[in-house]
Design an enzyme around this catalytic site. Structure first.
Site, PDB file in Angstrom:
ATOM      1  N   LYS A  78       0.354  -8.350  44.873  1.00 31.32           N
ATOM      2  CA  LYS A  78       0.415  -7.424  46.015  1.00 31.32           C
ATOM      3  C   LYS A  78       0.107  -8.176  47.308  1.00 31.32           C
ATOM      4  O   LYS A  78      -0.829  -8.986  47.346  1.00 31.32           O
ATOM      5  CB  LYS A  78      -0.617  -6.303  45.792  1.00 31.32           C
ATOM      6  CG  LYS A  78      -0.631  -5.216  46.848  1.00 31.32           C
ATOM      7  CD  LYS A  78      -1.684  -4.160  46.489  1.00 31.32           C
ATOM      8  CE  LYS A  78      -1.633  -2.956  47.415  1.00 31.32           C
ATOM      9  NZ  LYS A  78      -2.626  -1.918  47.026  1.00 31.32           N
ATOM     10  N   SER A 153      -0.504   2.686  46.782  1.00 32.63           N
ATOM     11  CA  SER A 153       0.092   1.728  47.682  1.00 32.63           C
ATOM     12  C   SER A 153       0.656   0.490  46.978  1.00 32.63           C
ATOM     13  O   SER A 153       1.457  -0.225  47.572  1.00 32.63           O
ATOM     14  CB  SER A 153      -0.939   1.281  48.713  1.00 32.63           C
ATOM     15  OG  SER A 153      -2.014   0.612  48.075  1.00 32.63           O
ATOM     16  N   SER A 177      -4.368   3.393  43.929  1.00 33.01           N
ATOM     17  CA  SER A 177      -3.192   2.574  44.206  1.00 33.01           C
ATOM     18  C   SER A 177      -2.716   1.654  43.093  1.00 33.01           C
ATOM     19  O   SER A 177      -1.658   1.038  43.225  1.00 33.01           O
ATOM     20  CB  SER A 177      -3.419   1.739  45.463  1.00 33.01           C
ATOM     21  OG  SER A 177      -3.227   2.553  46.573  1.00 33.01           O
TER      22      SER A 177
HETATM   23  N1  GLN Z   1      -3.353   6.912  48.595  1.00 27.54           N
HETATM   24  C1  GLN Z   1      -4.703   6.579  48.860  1.00 27.54           C
HETATM   25  C2  GLN Z   1      -4.876   6.252  50.314  1.00 27.54           C
HETATM   26  O1  GLN Z   1      -3.914   6.298  51.019  1.00 27.54           O
HETATM   27  C3  GLN Z   1      -5.159   5.446  47.999  1.00 27.54           C
HETATM   28  C4  GLN Z   1      -4.658   4.151  48.437  1.00 27.54           C
HETATM   29  C5  GLN Z   1      -5.245   2.990  47.681  1.00 27.54           C
HETATM   30  O2  GLN Z   1      -5.763   3.151  46.579  1.00 27.54           O
HETATM   31  N2  GLN Z   1      -5.166   1.822  48.297  1.00 27.54           N
HETATM   32  O3  GLN Z   1      -5.944   5.981  50.769  1.00 27.54           O
END
Ligand code: GLN
Length: 486
Positions: A78, A153, A177
């Site tokens: 990532k 994400s 995420s």
């Molecule tokens: N969707 C969640 C957020 O926008 C989690 C994102 C993540 O785990 N990086 O904060």
């Protein structure tokens, strides 16, 4: 010859050790797969074909070595993790052109274990989002249906695994995420216990929540990567010093017979789509036929998880993102006249709308007049959520719940409605607030949508050995969902 890209990481690693496949062949196969699928999927922000092949050639020259558990295994990472031979953007224009001078701890570990890193995978800007639509560069598509989101994400990581571009990918999970994109793309994802994998070199979003972990095709594949990246690192003050338990040798010892699987009633109620609930319930029934005991548990503060998480995550984000000011990293505004204008213009031009929204809300909840009402309150509710999990885990070995209330939705569906998007995280966030590990496992295809459904299995802190063993047993008790036809 079999299609190399359809092997699991475990199968490939075995074939590489036996010299049935060379590191160059494995790398070449993935590069060809990337070339064939990227125009449709757009999972990767950058690749380095020559670098990957050079590395594979060097590994082949060295020869396989049992002390290198990922010898010759092609992976993606990532783009929130720093890598010295790839640009690192965190999906943001503000980091365009940033080339770290060091590797994140987890990346260092992958390289030391013999992995070949093919490229960096797409993500929502600074890992803020649930679909990759917040990436400043491109929207990744779900390999099962390219009209749909891959989740986020770490959507690029999940899509690259599901599309067969690599054998595993590193993601990060602040509020779901890793688990949510794994669920939406039909792969396995592990969000380890907070503190078990060093965050050194992970571009911080919410430091008390962020955790790095693997996405791969099987539980065993995830266990292999986890065993490489877990462990103490003195460069991360929250890295846990205890020795890492051997997750691999106990993998086959997991049994559903007698296992107590907790079903929190708050996760199986009206909130989830019928096809998601049905797939999870039918997986749990299969487990119960094999001797597992289904235990109803209750996590009543789940209803406060979205509000609590978003206050804490935004507060931490506003503080973490203060460092991007156009001076030290990445992009700097042009034609500026003074320092103030440098900060304002670099940040205004560099950050996307969602990131700005979170910085503003985060600064608000931390401000003198509102700190007690929001941040302090959220921190208190966070403790309640954690205590509730610990109490529930007294009555069962693991807690099972859907990962996402819906299977992958169409691109654009919620992108203009941030609150709706935040609600889609309702089932994943509380785990991060509690710091516990969670494994997301495909349990079937939705009866209406035909898209993958994931179930998360939540364990005790530092209970990855038991969690992975149970996940492995459950995976083998369920029919495989297969792979997307691309
Ligand atoms: N969707 C969640 C957020 O926008 C989690 C994102 C993540 O785990 N990086 O904060």
């Amino acid at each position: 010859m079999t299609d190399i890209c359809s092997l699991t990481l475990t199968e490939l690693a075995g074939a590489l050790q036996k010299k049935e496949i060379s590191a160059v062949q494995a790398t070449q196969a993935c590069l060809e797969r990337i070339a064939a699928t990227e125009p449709k999927i757009r999972a990767l922000l950058c690749t380095d074909a020559n670098g990957a092949l050079d590395r594979a050639r060097a590994l082949d020259k060295l020869g396989p070595d049992a002390s290198l558990p990922l010898f010759g295994v092609p992976m993606t990472v990532k783009d929130a993790l720093c890598t010295k031979d790839f640009p690192t953007t965190a999906g943001s224009r503000i980091l365009e052109g940033f080339r770290p001078v060091f590797d994140a701890f987890a990346v260092e570990r992958l390289r030391a274990a013999g992995a070949v890193i093919l490229g960096k995978s797409n993500l929502d800007e600074f890992a803020m989002g649930s679909t990759t639509e917040n990436s400043a560069f491109q929207t990744t598509r779900n390999p099962w249906n390219t009209d749909k989101v891959p989740g986020g994400s770490s959507g690029g990581s999940a899509a690259s695994v599901a599309a067969g571009q690599c054998f595993a990918s590193l993601g990060s999970d602040t509020g779901g995420s890793i688990r949510q994109p794994a669920s939406l793309c039909g792969c396995v994802g592990l969000k380890p216990t907070y503190g078990s994998v060093s965050r050194y070199g992970l571009i911080a979003y919410g430091s008390s929540l962020d955790q790095i972990g693997p996405l791969a095709r099987t539980v065993e594949d995830c266990a292999r990567v986890f065993s490489v990246i877990a462990g103490h690192d003195r460069r991360d003050a929250t890295s846990d010093p205890r020795p890492v338990e051997d997750v691999l040798s106990s993998l086959g010892c997991g049994s559903l017979k007698g296992a107590r699987l907790g079903m929190p009633k708050e996760f199986f109620g009206q909130g989830a789509a019928a096809e998601v609930r049905d797939a999870c319930e039918s997986a749990l029934r299969a487990a119960s036929r094999l001797g597992a005991e289904l235990v109803e548990v209750s996590l009543p503060h789940t209803r406060a998880a979205v509000a609590t998480y978003y206050i804490i995550a935004m507060a931490e984000a506003s503080s973490n993102l203060a460092r991007f000011d156009g001076v030290r990293y990445g992009r700097r505004a042009e034609n500026i006249h003074d320092l103030w204008e440098l900060y304002v213009r670099s940040r205004s031009e560099g950050f996307g709308a969602e990131v700005k929204r979170r910085i503003m809300l985060g600064a608000y909840v931390l401000s003198a007049g509102y700190y007690d009402a929001y941040y302090r309150k959220a921190a208190q509710v966070r403790s309640l959520i954690r205590d509730e999990y610990l109490a529930a885990l007294e009555h069962c070995d693991v807690i099972c719940a859907p990962v996402s209330p819906e299977t992958a939705w169409n691109i654009g569906t919620h992108s203009d409605d941030p609150l709706r998007m935040y609600l889609m995280d309702a089932y994943t966030l509380s785990l991060n607030l509690a710091g516990l590990p969670g494994l997301s496992l495909p349990v079937g295809l939705g009866a209406q949508s035909g898209m993958p459904v994931g179930m998360q299995i939540i364990g005790r802190a530092f209970g990855e050995v038991g969690l992975l063993a149970l996940g492995h047993a459950l995976e083998h008790a369920l029919p495989s969902i297969g792979a997307p036809q691309l």
